[in-house]
Design a protein around this motif. Structure first.
Motif, short mmCIF file in Angstrom:
data_model
loop_
_atom_site.label_atom_id
_atom_site.label_comp_id
_atom_site.label_asym_id
_atom_site.label_seq_id
_atom_site.Cartn_x
_atom_site.Cartn_y
_atom_site.Cartn_z
N ILE A 14 -35.95 -8.28 -13.63
CA ILE A 14 -36.53 -8.15 -12.30
C ILE A 14 -37.61 -7.08 -12.36
N THR A 15 -38.66 -7.25 -11.58
CA THR A 15 -39.75 -6.28 -11.57
C THR A 15 -39.65 -5.39 -10.34
N TYR A 16 -40.36 -4.29 -10.39
CA TYR A 16 -40.38 -3.39 -9.24
C TYR A 16 -40.92 -4.08 -7.99
N ASN A 17 -41.81 -5.06 -8.19
CA ASN A 17 -42.39 -5.76 -7.04
C ASN A 17 -41.49 -6.86 -6.50
N GLY A 18 -40.41 -7.17 -7.22
CA GLY A 18 -39.46 -8.14 -6.70
C GLY A 18 -39.54 -9.52 -7.31
N GLN A 19 -40.30 -9.71 -8.41
CA GLN A 19 -40.25 -10.99 -9.11
C GLN A 19 -38.98 -11.03 -9.96
N THR A 20 -38.35 -12.20 -10.04
CA THR A 20 -37.13 -12.34 -10.84
C THR A 20 -37.32 -13.46 -11.87
N TYR A 21 -36.72 -13.27 -13.04
CA TYR A 21 -36.79 -14.23 -14.14
C TYR A 21 -35.41 -14.30 -14.79
N PHE A 22 -35.05 -15.49 -15.28
CA PHE A 22 -33.72 -15.61 -15.86
C PHE A 22 -33.71 -16.67 -16.95
N THR A 23 -32.72 -16.56 -17.82
CA THR A 23 -32.43 -17.58 -18.82
C THR A 23 -30.92 -17.72 -18.92
N ASN A 24 -30.45 -18.92 -19.21
CA ASN A 24 -29.02 -19.16 -19.24
C ASN A 24 -28.35 -18.59 -20.48
N SER A 25 -29.13 -18.37 -21.54
CA SER A 25 -28.60 -17.76 -22.76
C SER A 25 -29.76 -17.20 -23.55
N ILE A 26 -29.47 -16.39 -24.54
CA ILE A 26 -30.51 -15.68 -25.27
C ILE A 26 -31.49 -16.62 -25.96
N ASP A 27 -31.06 -17.82 -26.36
CA ASP A 27 -31.92 -18.73 -27.10
C ASP A 27 -32.45 -19.87 -26.24
N LYS A 43 -30.31 -9.34 -28.85
CA LYS A 43 -28.87 -9.49 -28.65
C LYS A 43 -28.22 -9.23 -30.01
N VAL A 44 -27.34 -8.24 -30.05
CA VAL A 44 -26.75 -7.84 -31.33
C VAL A 44 -25.25 -7.68 -31.16
N ASN A 45 -24.50 -8.27 -32.08
CA ASN A 45 -23.06 -8.02 -32.17
C ASN A 45 -22.68 -8.07 -33.64
N GLU A 99 -24.14 -11.47 -35.01
CA GLU A 99 -25.49 -11.95 -34.73
C GLU A 99 -26.46 -10.78 -34.60
N PHE A 100 -27.69 -11.05 -35.01
CA PHE A 100 -28.82 -10.16 -34.72
C PHE A 100 -29.97 -11.05 -34.27
N ILE A 101 -30.18 -11.13 -32.96
CA ILE A 101 -31.15 -12.05 -32.39
C ILE A 101 -32.25 -11.26 -31.69
N TYR A 102 -33.48 -11.63 -31.95
CA TYR A 102 -34.64 -10.98 -31.33
C TYR A 102 -35.55 -12.07 -30.77
N ILE A 103 -35.85 -12.00 -29.48
CA ILE A 103 -36.65 -13.05 -28.86
C ILE A 103 -37.76 -12.46 -28.00
N ASN A 128 -19.42 -8.45 -23.21
CA ASN A 128 -18.62 -9.24 -24.15
C ASN A 128 -18.84 -8.81 -25.60
N GLU A 129 -18.90 -7.50 -25.82
CA GLU A 129 -19.09 -6.91 -27.15
C GLU A 129 -20.45 -7.22 -27.76
N SER A 130 -21.38 -7.69 -26.96
CA SER A 130 -22.75 -7.90 -27.42
C SER A 130 -23.66 -6.86 -26.77
N ILE A 131 -24.54 -6.29 -27.58
CA ILE A 131 -25.48 -5.29 -27.09
C ILE A 131 -26.79 -5.99 -26.77
N TYR A 132 -27.24 -5.86 -25.53
CA TYR A 132 -28.51 -6.43 -25.10
C TYR A 132 -29.51 -5.28 -24.92
#
Length: 666
Positions: free
Chosen positions: A47-60, A324-326, A329-333, A310-314
């Motif tokens: 979310i931005t300071y101006n109020g825009q929101t963005y989302f994804t259902n999972s890291i990939d 996303k790291v646990n 996994e070591f995922i960078y997007i 859930n033991e994953s570091i975002y």
């Protein structure tokens, strides 16, 4: 074996010049985003300071644009954070105007359907909310720019106000609750409270500052004493006060540093495991304050925020990339979306067949279209560096300048990027005698601008002699002043020799000995230190910065120990920050063939010693110039009244070294 993924998912099978077409647009974030938010089912939100929101259902997965609160006409919000009770219920806080019949006041947004719809709620106060804490039972606590704390027991629907008995603080920066009754709160002026009855009463806890565990080094409204974060982990408290992280046994308050220096920490609420990011970018899990294990072999960079679910570091980076790291996994997007096309790149250059583009670290290509709105851009690569300029060699080869230090060659045929080392880059320019040199310096801001200029022309093929010198100042009125008394002849041969040495050794960085620091330079540095200390006592912006006079006075005795790597770090230091004032040096050297060699330096935050590194531009290519001899030559060309002539002084070099070593000790 740990699965290491650098996600670059290409959804398209069409071929562009032998390569896959990547049509996904990089997620456009038009204003700052302070935090990453993660729901229990690991749906990720920005979310931005101006109020825009963005989302994804999972890291990939692909990203989507959510509700845009900035388009509301009645109450435009400033949003700081999004906090989840469960997968469906969350609150957004910051300063969100709650529209009442007579006036507007702060409220918060509440969703009960996973962010599909939001309702505004009046929590009863008008403070800017800085900190929130919620649990899955529906309890929530929020606080911010007052001594009031607000509590809800029904998932943020109804709220009651609780007064915190601060004596010095006017703001609450952190809340952490152990359960519905017990928890901690920290204020901006070195006050830390503990409660066992949901804030009906409090006990004051000694802080690291109270116990003299650190010296205030940084800027702040509260002399660097703010309690920025507090959590309980096992039988310990972990705190960030100012920019310092400590732990203590909860039964005996004695704050100590961890066995490894860390920059960020966060706890998994369910398991009570404590994770941290070390100063050198490794992700670790603490087993005890003195024992830890590495979660990943890879390092992370430019982190601005951390969450654990859930033991994953975002991790959210300064560039809005996400890790996303646990333990598996070591995922960078980079967040990409199909909700809109790739926007027109910030930098566009043309070759015979293609348009080449770059925005940030993204490199794009497009075919020619008759109208610009018909142009379809495709991503070639996400690079490891920011692109500041593009030089087109031909339809399959370009050179990328990172704006800081290096050139890179990109081959469309091979789809490869490699460091581009320039060999004798000024050879063609120096093949012809020099004709003239022009030097200008100045600044521009919203309040006005100034420009100083001096032109030299060759006389008798051996010397440069001043042709024109002027200063122009634009504020509320304009005037021009000519310094007709300045007489100065400069050797043409000397400049040619300096330029030849630059061309033959374009990447050579001077050592500390090359600056020829004298006893007078050291005394001038001491005076500069005392001036800065005096300024900090009276200057509103600097009054809270702690300066250790003894430390700074000790630096001249350490100059002989300054290594080449430290000099590289100092000279190639990239300015961080922003200013409305833009300052510059610009130099044009012209040869008898009327070719122009452009040399410049721009800055906005601070004077850079000897203006190093200069940026040279010739025939579309750019490179850094580290020549102290060239800086001395330019200094000799300017009258004393020239703006920013003070940059050519070793006292600023010593100050840069001192600041570098001071920050290393922090």
């Amino acid at each position: 074996m740990k699965q290491i993924l650098y996600i670059l998912i290409v959804f398209f099978s069409l071929t562009l010049y032998g390569q896959n077409k990547d049509k996904r647009a990089e997620l456009y974030i038009p204003s700052r985003s302070a935090e990453i938010s993660v729901s229990p089912n690991e749906k990720i939100w920005l979310i931005t300071y101006n109020g825009q929101t963005y989302f994804t259902n999972s890291i990939d997965s692909i990203w989507h644009c959510g509700y845009d609160f900035s388009k509301k006409t009645d109450n435009k919000p400033v949003v700081d954070k999004m906090t989840f009770f469960n997968n469906d219920t969350a609150i957004m806080t910051g300063y969100i105007s709650y529209n009442q019949s007579i006036y507007k006041k702060n409220g918060l947004y509440l969703t009960k359907d996973g962010g599909q719809t939001w309702n505004i709620v009046d929590f009863g106060g008008d403070e800017w909310i800085y900190t929130t804490f919620v649990d899955k039972k529906g309890n929530s606590w929020i606080a911010g720019s007052s001594k009031e704390l607000y509590y809800s027991m029904n998932f943020g629907v109804n709220w009651e106000v609780i007064h915190l008995p601060y004596e010095k603080s006017e703001r609450t920066h952190t809340i952490y609750m152990i359960d519905s009754e017990s928890g901690f709160a920290g204020g901006e002026s070195n006050e830390l409270f503990y409660t066992t009855d949901n804030w009906k009463s409090v006990t004051t806890i000694l802080t690291p500052f109270d116990q003299n565990k650190y010296k205030v080094r940084n800027y702040g409204y509260s002399r660097g004493e703010s309690i920025n974060k507090i959590i309980q982990w096992k039988n310990y408290l972990v705190i960030r006060q100012s920019n310092n992280i400590f732990y203590t046994d909860i039964d005996t308050i004695d704050w100590k540093s961890f066995s490894v220096a860390i920059k960020f920490f966060e706890k998994d609420k369910e398991s009570d495991n404590l994770y941290a990011i070390t100063r050198d970018g490794y992700i670790i899990q603490f087993l005890s304050p003195t024992e830890y294990i590495f979660i990943a072999e890879n390092q992370v960079q430019n982190i601005k925020n951390i969450k654990v679910e859930n033991e994953s570091i975002y991790l959210l980076t300064e560039e809005y990339d996400i890790y996303k790291v646990n333990k598996n996994e070591f995922i960078y997007i980079t967040p990409y979306t199909n909700d809109y096309k790739i926007k027109e790149p910030y930098i566009i250059k043309k070759s015979d067949k293609f348009l080449w583009g770059a925005t940030g670290k993204n490199l794009y290509i497009a075919g020619y279209k008759r109208y610009w709105f018909m142009t379809n851009w495709y991503r070639l690569k996400k690079l490891d560096f920011f692109v500041s300029d593009i030089t087109v060699i031909n339809d399959s080869l370009i050179v990328l300048w990172d704006g800081h230090k290096n050139n890179y060659k990109y081959s469309l045929k091979d789809d490869e990027v490699s460091l581009f080392i320039l060999d004798n880059p000024l050879k063609d320019f120096l093949a012809k005698p020099l004709k003239s040199i022009s030097i200008s310096s100045g600044y521009a801001s919203e309040y006005g601008e100034e420009k100083y200029n001096i032109d030299y022309t060759v006389k008798n093929d051996t010397i440069f002699t001043p042709l024109n010198i002027s200063s122009i100042k634009y504020e509320f009125e304009s005037y021009k002043h000519d310094d007709v008394n300045f007489k100065n002849d400069i050797s043409v041969k000397l400049l040619e020799e300096i330029l030849m040495n630059i061309s033959l050794n374009p990447y050579e960085i001077p050592s500390i000995k090359d600056f020829l620091i004298t006893e007078s330079d050291v005394n001038n540095f001491f005076n500069l230190v005392d001036e800065e200390i005096a300024k900090n006592k009276t200057d509103y912006l600097n009054r809270n910065k702690y300066v250790d006079r003894d430390f700074y006075y000790s630096i001249p005795s350490k100059l002989d120990t300054i290594s080449s790597s430290i000099m590289d770090d100092i000279i190639n230091h990239k300015e961080v920050g922003w200013s409305s004032i833009r300052e510059w040096f610009k130099i044009n050297i012209i040869n008898q063939n009327n070719d122009t060699l452009k040399i410049s330096k721009k800055y906005s935050i601070r004077i850079l010693p000897w203006n190093l590194p200069w940026i040279i531009e010739y025939k579309g290519l750019k490179l850094n110039c580290y020549s102290i001899e060239f800086s001395r030559f330019i200094n000799s060309c300017m009258p004393e009244s020239f703006r920013y002539k003070e940059a050519f002084d070793n006292k600023h070099l010593i100050m840069s070294i001192a600041n570098y070593l001071w920050n290393k000790e922090d």
